[in-house]
Design an enzyme around this catalytic site. Structure first.
Site, short mmCIF file in Angstrom:
data_model
loop_
_atom_site.label_atom_id
_atom_site.label_comp_id
_atom_site.label_asym_id
_atom_site.label_seq_id
_atom_site.Cartn_x
_atom_site.Cartn_y
_atom_site.Cartn_z
CB SER A 12 -27.28 -81.45 73.69
OG SER A 12 -27.69 -81.07 74.99
CB CYS A 186 -29.64 -74.53 79.83
SG CYS A 186 -29.15 -76.25 79.59
#
Ligand code: DGL
Length: 271
Positions: A12, A186
């Site tokens: 992202s 993450c």
């Protein structure tokens, strides 16, 4: 046999560079194409449908660069996407399953923490996979939506009280339950490892999804006889969907590169 096409990696934003860094370390001969969706980061607070749509566009972009494999260097995409990736014309590698196996191997007290984005935690991907392998494990999860913007902005210094306090708040449940292993669920989080260790103590093993994924990429390329032949110096191409204010400095820190990176902007909606 060899295959000199590049390894395609996307995230992202810039967090996936922590995965790219591990892949480059393990496979220095390989060409790399990296795409960071800096114009639409974060993904982790969005709906599953939106994340799937974005992931499909990112993958299409990498395919347009003729990559031989696609790595979703993003815990959120790895947790949420799935169906679409099965129909890709090249092998697809995600980051969750490899980190889960590394965590299960590392834990002694069977208490494993998962720190990730809200979408990843909501998907339950790490927890489900941990319990499949180790049914009596205690899994302590927390979603940390403020950490991605901090990292994208380059706020990672352990001496910075804002960074330290934010990290401390998210790690409270893990401290309370006494986890001995924490999955950095993450890919933005490995750069916060020094702060996380400061809060949890050096005795807690941190699992960096990039390191375990890099081995999976190597294994797959070896199995498919698709490693680069190493005859030419490898090329690293970086693309972003927006040249945000701090992207260049942050990218260099995350990738651990000293030389100036050449980063090109693309319109991801037009791919
Ligand atoms: N780096 C990503 C991950 O591993 C996503 C962060 C975000 O966009 O929210 O989950």
């Amino acid at each position: 046999m060899s295959d000199n096409r590049a390894i395609g990696i996307f995230d992202s934003g810039l967090g996936g560079l922590t995965v790219a860094k591990e892949i480059v370390k393990l496979l220095p001969e390989e060409n790399i194409v990296y795409f960071g969706d800096t114009g639409r980061v974060p993904y982790g607070t969005r709906s599953h449908d939106t994340i799937k749509k974005y992931a499909a566009q990112d993958e299409r972009f990498l395919l347009s660069k003729d990559v031989k494999i696609i790595v979703a260097a993003c815990g959120t995409v790895s947790s949420v996407a799935g169906e679409n990736e099965k129909s890709l014309p090249v092998p697809f590698v995600e980051v969750v399953s490899h980190s889960v196996r590394a965590a299960v191997k590392a834990t002694k007290n069977k208490k494993i923490g998962v720190l990730a984005t809200p979408a990843t935690i909501k998907s339950g991907s790490h927890k489900r996979q941990i319990l499949e392998i180790m049914p009596d494990a205690v899994v302590v999860e927390n979603s940390a939506n403020l950490l991605v913007p901090l990292v994208e902005a380059g706020w990672i210094d352990e001496k910075d009280s804002v960074v330290l306090e934010t990290v401390r708040r998210y790690l409270e449940p893990m401290k309370e339950q006494g986890v001995d292993t924490l999955i950095l669920g993450c890919t933005h989080f490995p750069v916060l490892a020094p702060v996380i260790s400061k809060v949890l103590g050096e005795g807690v093993t941190l699992i960096n999804m990039g390191a375990s994924t890099a081995y999976a990429v190597k294994e797959l390329l070896e199995k498919n006889d698709a490693l680069n032949d190493g005859c030419k110096a490898p090329e690293k191409l970086f693309f972003v969907s927006d040249k945000t204010q701090t992207f260049k400095e942050t990218a260099a820190v995350l990738l651990g590169e000293r030389e100036e990176l050449i980063i090109e902007q693309v319109d991801i909606n037009r791919v």
